[in-house]
Design a protein around this motif. Sequence first.
Motif, PDB file in Angstrom:
ATOM      1  N   VAL A  80       0.871  -1.169   0.000  1.00  0.00           N
ATOM      2  CA  VAL A  80       0.000   0.000   0.000  1.00  0.00           C
ATOM      3  C   VAL A  80       0.911   1.223   0.000  1.00  0.00           C
ATOM      4  CG1 VAL A  80      -1.766   1.310   1.251  1.00  0.00           C
ATOM      5  CG2 VAL A  80      -1.770  -1.204   1.346  1.00  0.00           C
ATOM      6  N   MET A  81       0.828   2.027  -1.046  1.00  0.00           N
ATOM      7  CA  MET A  81       1.581   3.283  -1.092  1.00  0.00           C
ATOM      8  C   MET A  81       0.741   4.363  -0.430  1.00  0.00           C
ATOM      9  SD  MET A  81       4.447   2.484  -2.475  1.00  0.00           S
ATOM     10  CE  MET A  81       5.213   4.043  -2.834  1.00  0.00           C
ATOM     11  N   LEU A 103      -3.146   5.103  -0.906  1.00  0.00           N
ATOM     12  CA  LEU A 103      -3.902   5.834   0.105  1.00  0.00           C
ATOM     13  C   LEU A 103      -3.398   7.266   0.198  1.00  0.00           C
ATOM     14  CD1 LEU A 103      -4.319   3.681   3.357  1.00  0.00           C
ATOM     15  CD2 LEU A 103      -6.108   4.857   2.090  1.00  0.00           C
ATOM     16  N   ALA A 104      -4.328   8.221   0.144  1.00  0.00           N
ATOM     17  CA  ALA A 104      -3.974   9.633   0.284  1.00  0.00           C
ATOM     18  C   ALA A 104      -4.011  10.015   1.764  1.00  0.00           C
ATOM     19  CB  ALA A 104      -4.942  10.495  -0.504  1.00  0.00           C
ATOM     20  N   LYS A 105      -2.923  10.624   2.235  1.00  0.00           N
ATOM     21  CA  LYS A 105      -2.861  11.135   3.610  1.00  0.00           C
ATOM     22  C   LYS A 105      -3.488  12.524   3.635  1.00  0.00           C
ATOM     23  CE  LYS A 105       1.701   9.192   4.758  1.00  0.00           C
ATOM     24  NZ  LYS A 105       3.054   9.607   5.148  1.00  0.00           N
ATOM     25  N   ASP A 110     -10.995   4.182   9.344  1.00  0.00           N
ATOM     26  CA  ASP A 110     -11.820   3.231   8.582  1.00  0.00           C
ATOM     27  C   ASP A 110     -11.233   2.965   7.197  1.00  0.00           C
ATOM     28  OD1 ASP A 110     -13.542   3.077  10.718  1.00  0.00           O
ATOM     29  OD2 ASP A 110     -15.082   4.359   9.823  1.00  0.00           O
ATOM     30  N   GLU A 111     -10.722   4.015   6.536  1.00  0.00           N
ATOM     31  CA  GLU A 111     -10.105   3.840   5.219  1.00  0.00           C
ATOM     32  C   GLU A 111      -8.884   2.929   5.313  1.00  0.00           C
ATOM     33  OE1 GLU A 111      -9.956   7.515   2.431  1.00  0.00           O
ATOM     34  OE2 GLU A 111      -9.943   8.282   4.502  1.00  0.00           O
ATOM     35  N   LEU A 112      -8.043   3.190   6.301  1.00  0.00           N
ATOM     36  CA  LEU A 112      -6.850   2.375   6.497  1.00  0.00           C
ATOM     37  C   LEU A 112      -7.233   0.921   6.730  1.00  0.00           C
ATOM     38  CD1 LEU A 112      -3.801   1.926   7.045  1.00  0.00           C
ATOM     39  CD2 LEU A 112      -4.294   2.505   9.440  1.00  0.00           C
ATOM     40  N   MET A 113      -8.157   0.688   7.642  1.00  0.00           N
ATOM     41  CA  MET A 113      -8.535  -0.686   7.975  1.00  0.00           C
ATOM     42  C   MET A 113      -9.205  -1.392   6.803  1.00  0.00           C
ATOM     43  SD  MET A 113      -7.044  -0.950  10.759  1.00  0.00           S
ATOM     44  CE  MET A 113      -7.468  -2.664  11.021  1.00  0.00           C
ATOM     45  N   ASP A 114      -9.971  -0.660   5.993  1.00  0.00           N
ATOM     46  CA  ASP A 114     -10.583  -1.263   4.799  1.00  0.00           C
ATOM     47  C   ASP A 114      -9.506  -1.741   3.824  1.00  0.00           C
ATOM     48  OD1 ASP A 114     -13.168  -0.926   5.692  1.00  0.00           O
ATOM     49  OD2 ASP A 114     -13.565   0.860   4.464  1.00  0.00           O
ATOM     50  N   VAL A 115      -8.499  -0.912   3.595  1.00  0.00           N
ATOM     51  CA  VAL A 115      -7.426  -1.285   2.667  1.00  0.00           C
ATOM     52  C   VAL A 115      -6.621  -2.454   3.233  1.00  0.00           C
ATOM     53  CG1 VAL A 115      -5.249  -0.494   1.638  1.00  0.00           C
ATOM     54  CG2 VAL A 115      -7.267   0.946   1.528  1.00  0.00           C
TER      55      VAL A 115
END
Length: 143
Positions: A80-81, A103-105, A110-115
């Motif tokens: 994951v970049m 993933l955009a910082k 929730d986004e992190l855990m989904d990925v």
Amino acid sequence: MPATILIIDDDELFSNTVSFVLEQSEHEVLTASSGVEGLELARERRPDLVLCDVHMRNGHGYATAQALRERPETKGVPIVMMTGNASPFGESRSRISGADYYLAKPFAVDELMDVVRQALTAKQSEAQRSHHVIFPSGPSRVS
């Protein structure tokens, strides 16, 4: 499904925050502050997933992702970049470098855990497909 996750990012506060979140889901977390350190740690520990920052003081995440893909022991590890400067070009370059996700910082937990779930599920499915034994069709004769 607890997994070993390697975070490669030179921002210590960010790495610590993401580590804390992942550890709350019972994942083992490894951290590296440079691509070189991350590659060595990945070779030694063989993580189930790598989260890698694009822009680091001591090197580019794109080169790190490409090196992970070129090494036999890390070839199949999902990558994951992560970047604070998201763009279509960056996403495309990440994929060319070998990343599976982008993933955009800043991102929500929730986004992190989904990925993370998607990447680990995809890896598990791939592992199951590669371990299936295929038997020839029809009866076999044993003499």
